[in-house]
Design a protein around this motif. Structure first.
Motif, mmCIF file in Angstrom:
data_model
loop_
_atom_site.group_PDB
_atom_site.id
_atom_site.type_symbol
_atom_site.label_atom_id
_atom_site.label_comp_id
_atom_site.label_asym_id
_atom_site.label_seq_id
_atom_site.Cartn_x
_atom_site.Cartn_y
_atom_site.Cartn_z
ATOM 1 N N MET A 135 0.837 -1.197 0.000
ATOM 2 C CA MET A 135 0.000 0.000 0.000
ATOM 3 C C MET A 135 0.875 1.252 0.000
ATOM 4 O O MET A 135 1.881 1.321 0.707
ATOM 5 C CB MET A 135 -0.914 0.015 1.231
ATOM 6 C CG MET A 135 -1.976 -1.069 1.231
ATOM 7 S SD MET A 135 -3.178 -0.867 2.581
ATOM 8 C CE MET A 135 -2.095 -1.090 3.995
ATOM 9 N N LEU A 136 0.473 2.213 -0.783
ATOM 10 C CA LEU A 136 1.216 3.457 -0.883
ATOM 11 C C LEU A 136 1.090 4.261 0.408
ATOM 12 O O LEU A 136 -0.013 4.435 0.932
ATOM 13 C CB LEU A 136 0.690 4.283 -2.057
ATOM 14 C CG LEU A 136 1.344 5.648 -2.277
ATOM 15 C CD1 LEU A 136 2.783 5.469 -2.731
ATOM 16 C CD2 LEU A 136 0.561 6.448 -3.304
ATOM 17 N N GLU A 137 2.211 4.747 0.919
ATOM 18 C CA GLU A 137 2.221 5.608 2.082
ATOM 19 C C GLU A 137 2.354 7.058 1.621
ATOM 20 O O GLU A 137 3.246 7.375 0.828
ATOM 21 C CB GLU A 137 3.378 5.251 3.024
ATOM 22 C CG GLU A 137 3.210 3.931 3.745
ATOM 23 C CD GLU A 137 2.068 3.973 4.756
ATOM 24 O OE1 GLU A 137 1.932 4.989 5.460
ATOM 25 O OE2 GLU A 137 1.318 2.991 4.832
ATOM 26 N N VAL A 138 1.499 7.920 2.083
ATOM 27 C CA VAL A 138 1.581 9.347 1.776
ATOM 28 C C VAL A 138 1.991 10.056 3.051
ATOM 29 O O VAL A 138 1.246 10.079 4.043
ATOM 30 C CB VAL A 138 0.235 9.888 1.262
ATOM 31 C CG1 VAL A 138 0.317 11.388 1.012
ATOM 32 C CG2 VAL A 138 -0.174 9.160 -0.016
ATOM 33 N N THR A 139 3.188 10.603 3.055
ATOM 34 C CA THR A 139 3.726 11.240 4.256
ATOM 35 C C THR A 139 4.046 12.704 3.982
ATOM 36 O O THR A 139 4.386 13.086 2.853
ATOM 37 C CB THR A 139 4.995 10.522 4.743
ATOM 38 O OG1 THR A 139 5.956 10.505 3.686
ATOM 39 C CG2 THR A 139 4.684 9.082 5.130
ATOM 40 N N ALA A 140 3.951 13.508 5.013
ATOM 41 C CA ALA A 140 4.206 14.942 4.882
ATOM 42 C C ALA A 140 5.679 15.197 4.619
ATOM 43 O O ALA A 140 6.563 14.433 5.026
ATOM 44 C CB ALA A 140 3.765 15.663 6.149
ATOM 45 N N LEU A 141 5.941 16.279 3.933
ATOM 46 C CA LEU A 141 7.313 16.700 3.688
ATOM 47 C C LEU A 141 7.952 17.185 4.988
ATOM 48 O O LEU A 141 7.259 17.621 5.914
ATOM 49 C CB LEU A 141 7.335 17.824 2.655
ATOM 50 C CG LEU A 141 6.833 17.458 1.253
ATOM 51 C CD1 LEU A 141 6.681 18.706 0.405
ATOM 52 C CD2 LEU A 141 7.773 16.465 0.595
ATOM 53 N N PRO A 142 9.281 17.142 5.072
ATOM 54 C CA PRO A 142 9.955 17.661 6.268
ATOM 55 C C PRO A 142 9.673 19.154 6.447
ATOM 56 O O PRO A 142 9.457 19.886 5.478
ATOM 57 C CB PRO A 142 11.436 17.410 5.967
ATOM 58 C CG PRO A 142 11.459 16.348 4.921
ATOM 59 C CD PRO A 142 10.226 16.550 4.106
ATOM 60 N N LEU A 143 9.710 19.603 7.682
ATOM 61 C CA LEU A 143 9.397 20.994 7.993
ATOM 62 C C LEU A 143 10.296 21.963 7.239
ATOM 63 O O LEU A 143 9.833 23.006 6.751
ATOM 64 C CB LEU A 143 9.509 21.224 9.504
ATOM 65 C CG LEU A 143 9.137 22.610 10.028
ATOM 66 C CD1 LEU A 143 7.716 22.968 9.644
ATOM 67 C CD2 LEU A 143 9.317 22.663 11.544
ATOM 68 N N ALA A 144 11.569 21.636 7.109
ATOM 69 C CA ALA A 144 12.489 22.526 6.396
ATOM 70 C C ALA A 144 12.058 22.715 4.943
ATOM 71 O O ALA A 144 12.155 23.823 4.396
ATOM 72 C CB ALA A 144 13.910 21.982 6.462
ATOM 73 N N GLU A 145 11.591 21.651 4.313
ATOM 74 C CA GLU A 145 11.120 21.765 2.926
ATOM 75 C C GLU A 145 9.812 22.541 2.852
ATOM 76 O O GLU A 145 9.603 23.332 1.932
ATOM 77 C CB GLU A 145 10.940 20.374 2.312
ATOM 78 C CG GLU A 145 12.220 19.640 2.015
ATOM 79 C CD GLU A 145 11.971 18.346 1.256
ATOM 80 O OE1 GLU A 145 11.064 18.318 0.390
ATOM 81 O OE2 GLU A 145 12.661 17.359 1.559
ATOM 82 N N LEU A 146 8.950 22.323 3.813
ATOM 83 C CA LEU A 146 7.678 23.032 3.806
ATOM 84 C C LEU A 146 7.888 24.538 3.927
ATOM 85 O O LEU A 146 7.165 25.331 3.301
ATOM 86 C CB LEU A 146 6.797 22.536 4.954
ATOM 87 C CG LEU A 146 6.293 21.098 4.814
ATOM 88 C CD1 LEU A 146 5.674 20.616 6.129
ATOM 89 C CD2 LEU A 146 5.275 20.994 3.684
ATOM 90 N N ARG A 147 8.876 24.937 4.691
ATOM 91 C CA ARG A 147 9.124 26.363 4.864
ATOM 92 C C ARG A 147 9.681 27.009 3.597
ATOM 93 O O ARG A 147 9.774 28.240 3.514
ATOM 94 C CB ARG A 147 10.042 26.606 6.058
ATOM 95 C CG ARG A 147 9.386 26.226 7.384
ATOM 96 C CD ARG A 147 9.964 26.999 8.543
ATOM 97 N NE ARG A 147 9.351 26.598 9.817
ATOM 98 C CZ ARG A 147 8.213 27.067 10.292
ATOM 99 N NH1 ARG A 147 7.520 27.949 9.577
ATOM 100 N NH2 ARG A 147 7.732 26.663 11.466
#
Length: 384
Positions: A1-13
């Motif tokens: 199953m595909l896991e969808v995970t959030a980007l690291p905080l540094a990338e989000l900023r």
């Protein structure tokens, strides 16, 4: 199953959208309804292809968007909808305003069901109508439409209702029975129902979702739906939504809108939406729903352990948590103190209506680490 995970905080900023530019870098932004996940691969591919080929012109008069949505609605909701009864526009808010302008006269009243998405109040006014509030009923375990109150509003002369299905901010998925009853009441009084279904793709498995136009013959006669891939697939900045109808009279209303309403559709928004609604993106969406399911339960556990005064019901859909913090004694708008002292940005509860006093809306469409840090920062205020 595909896991969808959030980007690291540094990338989000590194992002330049509202979520990541409204506040300083020491603030955790959990207010506006943007998510922190990478795009579904099919969407990235479609947008890269368009950039590489310079496909940045006007939206075509014939596109695969309506057919793509019809196929998506059949797969995900078991709803057979006719692509010929759809028109695109820039976003759900624009679709709502343009429809309300055609189904109401200046000064007529439109029912809204607070606590509700704050722009609803402005959209009704923009359309030239006036807001009539009929709050959701709190049963003690869930929220539901106040059908008696809505009937009374129509008896008193209201001519339309702006429905939020699923509901923002509570995450409530209105039952089929309540939607059927709403449609029959509206039909009895000749009122229109405009249903904002932007969060529909985010209904959790196991919770039945009924598109309003699929809630019986009366719903087809009185209803208009406005849908988009923007919330589920994080495409709000690309500007694309669909206005959907299911009867000849309502279809005629939407077909009668000026061509400019449709031309405001974004080319990139349309290309991204077609990719989002394709079968190729189903696995990604399923993975996202699993991630959001874990996050909504994590939030419940964190609040129970660190902020037991908070009252929170796990939402049926979406990634927005409606949290009652009135037990903390932080006033009508606790998000102000939380922003100033805890450096966590939440949506101000009173913006959703009087029913939002003492409440906040928290966006858990992010990583478990950010959710945990946010709750820890808020809990630290209690310990002071």
């Amino acid at each position: 199953m595909l896991e969808v995970t959030a980007l690291p905080l540094a990338e989000l900023r590194e992002r330049s959208s509202e979520k990541w530019r409204e506040y300083p870098a020491d603030v955790l932004p959990l207010f506006v309804a943007e998510t922190d996940f990478p795009l579904a691969p099919a969407i990235s591919t479609a947008l890269h292809r368009a950039v590489e080929s310079g496909d940045t012109g006007y939206v075509a008069s014939r596109t695969p968007l309506a057919s793509a949505y019809a196929a998506f609605a059949q797969r995900r909701f078991g709803w057979s909808v006719d692509p010929a009864r759809m028109r695109s526009t820039a976003d759900v808010s624009m679709g709502i305003v343009e429809i309300l302008r055609r189904v109401t006269q200046p000064g007529e009243r439109v029912v809204v069901t607070p606590p509700v998405y704050p722009p609803f109040y402005d959209l009704v006014s923009e359309a030239g109508a006036e807001v009539q509030r009929v709050p959701l009923r709190d049963t003690g375990t869930a929220w539901e439409l106040d059908l008696d109150g809505i009937r009374a509003a129509f008896e008193d002369g209201a001519t339309a209702i702006l429905l939020c299905n699923p509901h923002n901010p509570t995450g409530t998925v209105h039952s089929r029975d309540s939607l059927v009853a709403l449609a029959e009441i509206a039909d009895e009084f000749g009122a229109a129902v405009v249903s904002d279904e932007i969060h529909a793709p985010l209904v959790q498995p196991g919770t039945p979702f009924t598109p309003f136009l699929n809630a019986g013959d009366a719903a087809e006669r009185v209803g208009y739906a406005v849908v988009s891939a923007s919330k589920a697939f994080n495409l709000a900045g690309l500007k694309c939504a669909l206005m959907v109808t299911a009867a000849d009279a309502t279809t005629a209303v939407v077909r009668g809108l000026p061509i400019e309403v449709e031309w405001r559709t974004g080319q990139f928004g349309l290309l991204a939406a077609v990719a989002a609604f394709s079968e190729e993106s189903d696995e990604w969406l399923d993975g996202l729903l699993r991630t959001l399911d874990r996050n909504r339960v994590l939030l419940e556990d964190l609040l129970a352990a660190r902020l037991p005064e908070a009252r929170y019901r796990i939402p049926d859909a979406g990634y927005l948590a409606w949290i009652d913090l009135s037990g903390l004694g932080w006033g009508e708008n606790p998000a102000r103190r939380i922003l100033k002292e805890a450096k966590v940005a939440l949506h101000f509860g009173p913006a959703f209506g009087d029913e939002g006093r003492g409440h906040v809306r928290l966006n858990f469409g992010t990583s478990p680490e950010i959710i945990t840090e946010a709750v820890e920062r808020i809990a630290a205020l209690v310990a002071r």
